[in-house]
Design an enzyme around this catalytic site. Sequence first.
Site, short mmCIF file in Angstrom:
data_model
loop_
_atom_site.label_atom_id
_atom_site.label_comp_id
_atom_site.label_asym_id
_atom_site.label_seq_id
_atom_site.Cartn_x
_atom_site.Cartn_y
_atom_site.Cartn_z
N HIS A 154 32.19 20.02 17.33
CA HIS A 154 31.99 20.31 15.91
C HIS A 154 33.36 20.49 15.25
CE1 HIS A 154 30.88 22.48 12.29
NE2 HIS A 154 31.42 23.58 12.73
N TYR A 181 30.78 24.23 5.46
CA TYR A 181 30.91 25.67 5.23
C TYR A 181 32.40 26.02 5.13
CZ TYR A 181 31.82 26.06 10.30
OH TYR A 181 32.33 25.93 11.57
N ASP A 238 -3.69 34.86 23.49
CA ASP A 238 -5.14 34.94 23.66
C ASP A 238 -5.58 33.81 24.58
OD1 ASP A 238 -4.75 32.85 21.89
OD2 ASP A 238 -6.36 33.44 20.53
#
Length: 808
Positions: free
Chosen positions: A229, A261, A543
Site C-alpha cells: 500500500h 487519506y 439457534d
Amino acid sequence: MSPRVVVIGSGVVGAAVADELTERGWTDVTVLDRGALFLPGGSSSHAPGLVFQASPSRTMARFAQYTVEKLSSLDLDGRWCFNQVGGLEVATEPARVDELWRRHGFLSSVGVASAVVGPDECAALHPLVPAGNVLAGLHIPTDGLAKAPRAVEAQARRAIARGARFLGEQRVVEILRDRGRVTGVRTETTGGPGQDTFPADVVVQCTGFWGPLTGALVDLPTPLLPMAHQYARTAPVPGLRDLGAREATAPILRHQDRDLYFREHGERLGIGSYAHRPIPIDPANLPTHTEMPSSFDFTPEDWAPAYADAQALLPALQGVEVEHGFNGVFSFTADGMPLLGEHPDLQGYWVAEAVWVTHSCGVARALAEWLVDGHPSLDVHACDLNRFTEAQRSPAHVAQRAARNFVEVYDIVHPLDPPAGPRPMRTSPFHLRQQELGAVFTEIGGWERPLWFESNAGLPDVARIPTREGWAARNWSPIAGAEALATRDRVGLYDMTPLTRVEVSGPGACAFLDGLTTNKVDVAVGRVVYTLMLTATGGVLSDLTVTRLDEELFQVGANGEVDVDRLRRLAPPGVSVRDVTAGTCGVGLWGPRALDVLSSVSSDDLSFGYFRAKKIHIGAVPVLALRVSYVGELGWELYTTADQGLALWDALWAAGAGHGMVAAGRHAFTSLRLEKGYRASGVDMTSEDLPAEAGLAFAVKPGEYPGAATVSAERTAGPRRRLVPVLMDDPADVVTGAEPVYSGDTPVGYVTSAAYGPTIDAGIAYAWLPAELATPGTAVAVEYFGARLPGVVAAEPLFDPEGKRLRP
C-alpha cells in the site's frame, strides 16, 4: 495459577494481547518476535496510525471505540500514544454525501458522536481544504492518530510490570504439541545459531502478514493476503507549520471518492492511496534480516494519478514535491474482517490476524476475554477464524477476494452488492433450473442464492408493491414482494440447500445435545426441536433446529461453519459430528396449497403435525420431510441427497404448475419471516443478547447447560432491553438495517433486520430498544440518510398471531 502463554509477534496486536491478558491475571506471558524490540519491522512499524470508528461492521466499530479509549489513556515517557485530532471524511460527489449521512446514522447507532457538516465547516476544520472543493463532510471528533510504535512499547511495559517478558530476535521455527494440544514453541535466534524452547499451555499467533507462514507450522491455512500500500510524505506544505512533538492538529482527512487519506507530519503532509493496482506480496519472499521487511520501494508510476487527485482536492499541494515514499505491507482477508479464534484441530493454539492499528486494542481485549472468560463480551462470530469453508480458505479464493477488498476499501459498497469471483463456488442441484427461471443471484457463505426470479415479473401482484428509490432500491425488485404474496396466497418453492446440516450420532449424542442447548432435545423419534446455544453468561451464540431421527441420531440445522466447529470441539468421545450439507439438498414448500402439491406426488401419510419429521417419498425420491416453516405458512422443509435433488425439484415443479406455485428468493423469504417475527441468528440476536431479550424465552427450559444460571436470573429480573418490531408510518419507508432508532432527539437503539411486509402493507424494522420503550404503541423514529422516519412499536407476530396458517 496462570497458564503459560506464548504470544508470537510483538506488534500492536501482540503487545495489546499481552497487556490485556496480564491485566486479567494471566501473568505468565512470553512475547516472542523475529525482529528487534520494540520496532520489529512489521506493519505496526510503518503504520500511518489513522484510527477511525466508522465501519460497515458494528463489531469493528466497537473494536475501534475501545482502541480510542485505551490509547487515549496511554503515554510513553510523557509522549502521546494517541492524538485525538478528530476525523473528517469529505464528499466531492452527490452519492458520497448520501453515504456520509448513512455513516453518521451508523455511528449514532453504536454511540459515536459525529456530524455531517457543510463545505465552510470542512474548510474551518482543516486548513488545506477549500470550501469550494467539497460538497460536505463527516466530522468524528473522537477519531485521531495512533503512534503505533509508542503504543506497542507502552502496552508492553504495562505487561512487563505485571510479569510478562518480551524477547526479540527469536524466530519461531516449530510449535510443539502432544495429543492434539499445544505444549510449547521452539525458536532460533535471528541471525545466529542459538535455539531455545518455551513451554506453553496457550500460544497466540499475532504475526500479521507473516501469518500464512506461521500458520503453516501447525497445518493451519491462515486466509489472508499481504498487500503493498502506497504512502508518501511531502516536502513542507504552505499552510502547515512545524508542530514539533505534537505533529498534527487538523483532523485526519479521508477523500474516499479518490481512495486517498491524509495526515499531518508537522509542516509536511502524509498521503496514503488505495487507488493503485493491487500489489500482492508473498510473505515467503519477504526479507528476514532488515530493519523494515514490510517496506518496499516506492512505485512512482502508481503514485502519479493519486497525487494529481490529491492536488485537485488540496491546491496547496501544487508544486510541492514528495520527499519520501514507500509501499508498506499489511494484511487483507477475503471478507475484510479479522481472523480470531482457536485452531480447529490443535487445542490451545489461537490466532489474532489481519488486524489494523484502528482495531488492535479492541481485538486484543476480545481475545483476552475469550481465553480467560470463555467468550468475548462483544459478538465476534463474523471474525471467527473458522467461519470459512475449505474452498473459501483456498489461496485462489483468498487472493481474488482480498484483492477486491483492497480496491473497494473506500468504495460505497451496498450490503447486498454481489461478491466478485471466483463464482459460482457452491451451487445447489437446483441451480440450473433457477437460472432457467431468471434467478438474480447473490452469494452467502459461498453458496449461490436467488434474491428473486425474473420469471415472476408477470405476476399481477408486482404492481401492488411500492416502488423504492436510492439505497433501498439497489439489488431489489418489486418481484420479490409478489413472490411473498404468491406464497401467502398459493404456494412458493424455496431453496434451503445452503442451510447448514449437521449429523450428530453415536452413544451419548442425545445427552450431548441436551446438555449443550436450552430446550429439551431428549424427545420422541420424529420430533423437531427449536433450541439455542448460549455463552456461559447467557448470550445467544446460535439457534438450532434439532430433528431426532433415531435414539442416538440427530439432524441439526445450524448457522454455518462456526456452529459446526463449536459442535465438533464440544462433542465427547464416541459422539460423531459430521457436516452433511454438501452431500444433501433441500427445499421449502410453503403456502396454503402446499399440501395439495405434496399429496399429488407422494402417496405417504402427510398428516403428521407441526414440528414433526417423517421419511416419505416424492415420486421415486426418498425425502426427510420436516413439518416446519420459516415463513409462517403450512408446509415442509424437504431434504434428500444431492444426487437426487434435481429429480426432487422437477417433481415438485411439475406438481405445482396447477396450483400457481412460484419459485421464490431470499427477499421474499425475509419479508415473510419478519411478518411472523422469526429471528435470524447473527443478525437479530448475537452472543451479546439474552434469550428473553431477543423474544426467545419459549426455547429455554430449566436445566443444566451453559448460560442456564444467567437466563434463570433474567427470567426473574425481566429483560433490560428487547428486540421488537417497529412499523413505519409510511409503507413506502423501507430501511435496510443498522440504522439508529430515536425516541425524541435521543438515540435509544438500532435496527437489525428490515423489509417491506407485503401482506400487511407496511415497512418493518426489527430493533433493539430499552424495555421501557418496547411497549406496543410507543412512537419512535428511524434515522435513514439523515431523515427521521416515524414509526410505532407493534405487537408481534405482525401476521397470523394465532398461528392458524401453519396448520391445515
